[in-house]
Design a protein around this motif. Structure first.
Motif, short mmCIF file in Angstrom:
data_model
loop_
_atom_site.label_atom_id
_atom_site.label_comp_id
_atom_site.label_asym_id
_atom_site.label_seq_id
_atom_site.Cartn_x
_atom_site.Cartn_y
_atom_site.Cartn_z
N ARG A 102 0.84 -1.20 0.00
CA ARG A 102 0.00 0.00 0.00
C ARG A 102 0.87 1.25 0.00
NH1 ARG A 102 -3.27 -1.02 5.49
NH2 ARG A 102 -3.67 1.23 5.38
N ARG A 103 0.24 2.38 -0.33
CA ARG A 103 1.03 3.61 -0.46
C ARG A 103 1.23 4.33 0.85
NH1 ARG A 103 -1.07 6.90 -5.62
NH2 ARG A 103 0.67 8.22 -4.96
N GLU A 148 3.86 -4.55 3.94
CA GLU A 148 2.53 -4.03 3.65
C GLU A 148 2.62 -2.51 3.40
OE1 GLU A 148 -0.07 -5.88 3.25
OE2 GLU A 148 -1.53 -4.25 3.06
N TYR A 149 3.23 -1.81 4.33
CA TYR A 149 3.36 -0.36 4.20
C TYR A 149 4.56 -0.02 3.31
CZ TYR A 149 -0.16 1.11 7.56
OH TYR A 149 -1.35 1.38 8.18
#
Ligand code: ZN
Length: 299
Positions: A102-103, A148-149
């Motif tokens: 994810r952004r 994830e991040y």
């Protein structure tokens, strides 16, 4: 207690496999190369004093960028000009942006400048050197794993005051970056700052202004890895590069060992810093990241 017989051992292993105690207990311990981090401190100290805006600071920046690119880790330089009591000075942060699934972004930052002193050569092995070195190894590790991040590993310029610490003479790099990201509505989800974490006699207190749940996650990782002797339960307040982000509402935690007698003296030299301390802090940060991600987006 006596050693259990083979049959019992097999049963215990089978039960442990069938009924794990939870993700916390089955996760592999993180990998972090403290000796490599210490070599970076050595190379930075060899440049000499590296105050913001100086040719030596530019050489330190080139060293950081070269080390990252050699390892295939992305790096960019964000230059700006800062108004200081000594006039306008050219400064630059280094950013290694490591995309996740994810952004949303978690920033891991520290400063690479050393405080300018007129009367003596301040080489800042711990104060400036240790954080810059730790981040090089952290960026290499984070680049090698999925997350994830999105992570931004950031080497901040101009943390130190040119004269004495005020709201306008300090934290030049973090104030500039926080303002830019706020303007473009790209503030990170969380910020972790490390500063002076190479002290041979490591003892990190909880920083009083830091976001409590983030410190909780980090201290829990320290305990899980057996490093409670280095992560102390009491707290003290220290203003550092996390402050400009916190003022904009970003959760943040500062890791600093402020109990360092050579602080801002000619004695802050390579022999005060150890590979072990760098490794302890590197492993604790890496171990804490999944917990921080969970804290940001509870399931
Ligand atoms: Zn300092």
């Amino acid at each position: 207690m006596r050693r259990a017989g083979i049959g019992v051992t097999v049963l215990v292993i089978l039960l442990a496999w069938l009924f794990p105690l939870g993700a916390q207990d089955t996760r592999l311990p993180p990998v972090f190369d403290g000796a490599a981090a210490l070599r970076h401190v050595e190379r930075l100290v060899a440049i000499g004093p590296r105050p913001a805006g100086s040719p030596a600071a530019a050489r330190a920046r080139t060293y950081i960028v070269d080390e990252l690119r050699k390892a295939g880790v992305p790096a960019r330089v964000e230059a700006f000009e800062a108004a200081t009591p000594h006039g306008r000075l050219p400064m630059a942060n280094v950013v290694s942006a490591l995309p996740g699934r994810r952004r949303d972004t978690i920033v891991i930052a520290g400063h690479y400048d050393t405080k300018w002193f007129k009367d003596f050569a301040f080489v800042g092995a711990n104060d400036g050197g240790s954080s810059a070195a730790l981040l090089i190894e952290l960026a290499r590790r984070l680049h090698a794993r999925q997350h994830e991040y999105t992570y931004w590993v950031v080497w901040l310029d101009g943390e130190e005051a040119r004269e004495s610490w005020t709201s306008t003479d300090s934290l030049y790099g973090s104030r500039w970056m926080a303002a830019q990201l706020s303007k473009s509505r790209q503030l990170p989800s969380a910020v972790i700052v490390a500063d002076m974490i190479g002290d041979r006699e490591l003892g990190i207190r909880r920083e009083a202004a830091s976001t409590p749940w983030m410190s909780d996650v980090i201290w829990a990782s320290a305990a899980r890895l057996g490093y409670s002797a280095y992560f102390l339960p009491d707290s003290m307040a220290v203003e550092d590069d996390h402050a400009p982000f916190m003022r904009l509402g970003v959760p943040a935690a500062l890791l600093i060992d402020f109990d360092f007698p050579p602080w801002h003296t000619a004695e802050d030299t390579l022999d005060k810093v150890s590979a072990r301390s760098l490794e302890v802090v590197g492993k604790v940060i890496l171990d804490a990241l999944p917990g921080i991600e969970d804290g940001l987006s509870p399931v």
